[in-house]
Design an enzyme around this catalytic site. Sequence first.
Site, PDB file in Angstrom:
ATOM      1  N   GLU A  33       0.849  -1.201   0.000  1.00  0.00           N
ATOM      2  CA  GLU A  33       0.000   0.000   0.000  1.00  0.00           C
ATOM      3  C   GLU A  33       0.879   1.242   0.000  1.00  0.00           C
ATOM      4  O   GLU A  33       2.044   1.177   0.417  1.00  0.00           O
ATOM      5  CB  GLU A  33      -0.923  -0.002   1.225  1.00  0.00           C
ATOM      6  CG  GLU A  33      -0.153   0.115   2.519  1.00  0.00           C
ATOM      7  CD  GLU A  33      -0.925  -0.331   3.757  1.00  0.00           C
ATOM      8  OE1 GLU A  33      -1.894  -1.088   3.619  1.00  0.00           O
ATOM      9  OE2 GLU A  33      -0.533   0.087   4.853  1.00  0.00           O
TER      10      GLU A  33
ATOM     11  N   LYS B  88       2.612   4.610   1.147  1.00  0.00           N
ATOM     12  CA  LYS B  88       2.939   5.183   2.445  1.00  0.00           C
ATOM     13  C   LYS B  88       2.575   6.657   2.379  1.00  0.00           C
ATOM     14  O   LYS B  88       3.211   7.431   1.655  1.00  0.00           O
ATOM     15  CB  LYS B  88       4.423   4.998   2.748  1.00  0.00           C
ATOM     16  CG  LYS B  88       4.798   5.462   4.131  1.00  0.00           C
ATOM     17  CD  LYS B  88       6.209   5.030   4.488  1.00  0.00           C
ATOM     18  CE  LYS B  88       6.496   5.261   5.958  1.00  0.00           C
ATOM     19  NZ  LYS B  88       6.307   6.663   6.362  1.00  0.00           N
TER      20      LYS B  88
ATOM     21  N   ASP C 227       1.982  10.553   3.358  1.00  0.00           N
ATOM     22  CA  ASP C 227       2.728  11.568   4.060  1.00  0.00           C
ATOM     23  C   ASP C 227       1.754  12.389   4.901  1.00  0.00           C
ATOM     24  O   ASP C 227       1.277  13.429   4.486  1.00  0.00           O
ATOM     25  CB  ASP C 227       3.426  12.465   3.024  1.00  0.00           C
ATOM     26  CG  ASP C 227       4.871  12.688   3.383  1.00  0.00           C
ATOM     27  OD1 ASP C 227       5.274  12.268   4.485  1.00  0.00           O
ATOM     28  OD2 ASP C 227       5.583  13.285   2.564  1.00  0.00           O
TER      29      ASP C 227
ATOM     30  N   TYR D 133      -5.128   1.634   8.203  1.00  0.00           N
ATOM     31  CA  TYR D 133      -4.295   0.574   7.635  1.00  0.00           C
ATOM     32  C   TYR D 133      -3.895  -0.558   8.592  1.00  0.00           C
ATOM     33  O   TYR D 133      -3.153  -1.451   8.196  1.00  0.00           O
ATOM     34  CB  TYR D 133      -3.057   1.143   6.955  1.00  0.00           C
ATOM     35  CG  TYR D 133      -2.236   2.092   7.817  1.00  0.00           C
ATOM     36  CD1 TYR D 133      -1.650   1.655   8.998  1.00  0.00           C
ATOM     37  CD2 TYR D 133      -2.046   3.418   7.430  1.00  0.00           C
ATOM     38  CE1 TYR D 133      -0.908   2.516   9.779  1.00  0.00           C
ATOM     39  CE2 TYR D 133      -1.306   4.291   8.204  1.00  0.00           C
ATOM     40  CZ  TYR D 133      -0.739   3.830   9.369  1.00  0.00           C
ATOM     41  OH  TYR D 133      -0.013   4.692  10.143  1.00  0.00           O
TER      42      TYR D 133
ATOM     43  N   LYS E 233      11.063   3.527   0.265  1.00  0.00           N
ATOM     44  CA  LYS E 233      10.877   4.957   0.037  1.00  0.00           C
ATOM     45  C   LYS E 233      11.079   5.346  -1.424  1.00  0.00           C
ATOM     46  O   LYS E 233      11.933   4.788  -2.110  1.00  0.00           O
ATOM     47  CB  LYS E 233      11.874   5.752   0.889  1.00  0.00           C
ATOM     48  CG  LYS E 233      11.665   5.604   2.387  1.00  0.00           C
ATOM     49  CD  LYS E 233      10.332   6.212   2.802  1.00  0.00           C
ATOM     50  CE  LYS E 233      10.250   6.531   4.270  1.00  0.00           C
ATOM     51  NZ  LYS E 233      10.838   7.780   4.659  1.00  0.00           N
TER      52      LYS E 233
ATOM     53  N   CYS F  25      18.133  45.241 -17.795  1.00  0.00           N
ATOM     54  CA  CYS F  25      18.186  43.841 -18.183  1.00  0.00           C
ATOM     55  C   CYS F  25      19.617  43.336 -18.052  1.00  0.00           C
ATOM     56  O   CYS F  25      20.543  43.947 -18.583  1.00  0.00           O
ATOM     57  CB  CYS F  25      17.698  43.689 -19.621  1.00  0.00           C
ATOM     58  SG  CYS F  25      17.989  42.036 -20.287  1.00  0.00           S
TER      59      CYS F  25
ATOM     60  N   CYS G   8      20.833  42.610 -21.887  1.00  0.00           N
ATOM     61  CA  CYS G   8      21.006  43.631 -22.928  1.00  0.00           C
ATOM     62  C   CYS G   8      21.064  45.044 -22.381  1.00  0.00           C
ATOM     63  O   CYS G   8      21.331  45.988 -23.114  1.00  0.00           O
ATOM     64  CB  CYS G   8      19.902  43.515 -23.971  1.00  0.00           C
ATOM     65  SG  CYS G   8      18.308  44.120 -23.389  1.00  0.00           S
TER      66      CYS G   8
ATOM     67  N   CYS H  92      11.990  42.757 -19.465  1.00  0.00           N
ATOM     68  CA  CYS H  92      13.008  43.518 -20.180  1.00  0.00           C
ATOM     69  C   CYS H  92      12.322  44.173 -21.364  1.00  0.00           C
ATOM     70  O   CYS H  92      11.574  43.518 -22.092  1.00  0.00           O
ATOM     71  CB  CYS H  92      14.107  42.570 -20.663  1.00  0.00           C
ATOM     72  SG  CYS H  92      15.043  43.224 -22.062  1.00  0.00           S
TER      73      CYS H  92
ATOM     74  N   CYS I 141      17.233  42.300 -27.384  1.00  0.00           N
ATOM     75  CA  CYS I 141      17.818  41.554 -26.273  1.00  0.00           C
ATOM     76  C   CYS I 141      18.166  40.140 -26.741  1.00  0.00           C
ATOM     77  O   CYS I 141      17.293  39.391 -27.196  1.00  0.00           O
ATOM     78  CB  CYS I 141      16.821  41.500 -25.114  1.00  0.00           C
ATOM     79  SG  CYS I 141      17.392  40.496 -23.731  1.00  0.00           S
TER      80      CYS I 141
END
Length: 677
Positions: free
Chosen positions: A119, A121, A123, A231, A320, A414, A417, A432, A438
């Site tokens: 199953e 795991k 979090d 579970y 994991k 910028c 440029c 920019c 540019c």
Amino acid sequence: MTAPRATKDELESLRQQIRHHNYRYHVLDDPEVPDAEYDRLMRQLQAIESEYPELVTEDSPTQRVGDTPISAFGTVQHQVPMLSLDNAFAPDELREFHRRVSDRLELEEGADQLCYAAEPKLDGAAVSLLYEGGQLVRGATRGDGTSGEDITHNVRTIDAVPLRLIGEDFPPTLEVRGEVFMPKAGFEAYNKKAEKEGEKTFVNPRNAAAGSLRQLDPKLTAERPLDVYVYSVGRIDGGKLPETHSEIIKRLQSWGLKTCPESAVVEGVEGCLAYYEALGAKRDSLPYEIDGVVYKVDNLLQQRELGFVSRAPRWAIAHKFPAQEELTTVEGIEFQVGRTGAVTPVARLKPVFVGGVTVSNATLHNIDELHRKDVRVGDTVTIRRAGDVIPEVVGVIASRRPKGARAAQLPKQCPVCGSAVIRESDEAVARCSGGLYCSAQRAEALKHFVSRKAMDIEGLGSKLIEQLVAADRIKTPADIFQLNKDELAGMERMGDKSAENLVDSIEESRSTTLQRFLYALGIREVGEATASALASYFGKLDAIQQATEEELVEVPDVGPIVASRIRSFFDEAHNRDVIKALQDFGVHWHESEPQRSPSEGGLSGKTFVLTGTLSNMTRDEAKQKIQALGGKVTGSVSKKTSFVIYGDKAGSKLAKAQDLGVETIDEAGLNALLAES
Ligand code: IWH
């Protein structure tokens, strides 16, 4: 006042119906009735209970949220300890586990016949739920496994936790364990709202779940979108359970407890690894966060034979997935310039292995985000990389900030440029202003031009484009068609063969489609779908180039903003020159007749404005119907408007129409008009 018998019967019937619908909705994920019907039953129950408060019971579905906060958490002793699990990170560690299990059980080498219950795991936060006589009497955190905190008042608020078990055959005392978690969608929605209201946000769904359960006031917990999967079984008195883990889980489900639909029984270590792969592929599309797979020897006799080492069972292991979040340090903060000039802060990182790859850059999205997260050079930060998503900086570990760490500022010029960086007051992004002057914007525009869904020129990768742009060898997309084999072969990391392939690929790309060509131009707001709509609506590039904004908004899904972007693109002489040059170099496509000529249909020559909410169609659907009959739909009312169609909550447009004496019709009127045209 004592309640009549009939009322008591009705009360019990309502509670049972509600429990049944809760079960169908939460546990089976298969509701039997619409939400509105469920809501009606709840209200009916509430109405009766408020008339006869003495009939309210602890396990009534109305009694989830208590009205008094507790003053402190009590302590709960877990009579059956809540276990921890050993971890495996690599397939070999899992094979090792399987070998140990098989050896102890004295099974044959390979031991394919050994079944595991697998199953995800989750979090979240582990909890214990205690049912006495089928009633939820206590909820507790795992704590250190031996004693945890009493969080009964909070687990009661979780809709997926039954206050009363269903059926008859549950054991008189049943303690189950499971994971309380916050689904991804709920987590994001919660954080968005919290941010808007200036409240504290959660770093991840796990903290959100754990934090929510540690509230003294259950009203706060009730506002958190929590869910649960059960579970395992802890204490059980009276009653008997099946002899495999997987059968027990089925039994728990039949009593109204919510279990994870992804769980499965697999055979041998190969079965485990296949499950791991399959779940890993699904990981990002699951509605909740998982950090691995748990395998448990399915057979309880075998579990007993295997026993425990200290607090961990020998018969289970957590396999994991690569962590999606890791810590690293920020070595620099730079500003990247994108195709549309967007200036994006990027954190340069000490390389870190996260989400299965080594990451050395992470986006900070935009300048507001940079300031909000207050990321500085030298900071230790959490980096997150989930699936194929661009790695991002989640947040700074404030306690690890070195002295004198400097904050980065949005550059005024910028970085590529030197043109001014401008941020419109209502926009999150700064840009920019150099346009194609540019070189960063040029390089990005070129990368887009050659990309697979645009001109599909294979072999002209990012690095090569950057080199060619830096060498001033290509300035516009048209220059691509002048590249020759010899000069390409002379570029870094290019050979004769790859140069030849690239030249062939450039040659092939000359024959394209109008849709691809339009998309390749990289007009802001014109993605694949819009390019396709424009191409089929107009059929010819000339027609698109010459279309007014009014004409452009007639194209399905083109609104005034997109129309104005398209218009400004073609108004730019430079852009028209590039298109002409591309055509001169032989870029061509098949031109077709426009799909819809504005002079066809019974509504041709008529202009419509739609306002307010229509009840049987969306405004977009109405627009398409009008357009299908040759009518025009525009955004603002003028004397030239033929009709204003108004729905519910129509505002200033309706008023303006009345002012100007423009004819106004409601939805029924529109339907009549559509029918007769
Ligand atoms: C108004 N829901 O929690 C309202 N259909 O059997 C009431 C209930 C629900 C929503 C909105 C989203 C969700 C539905 C059912 C049962 C329990 C439940 C149902």
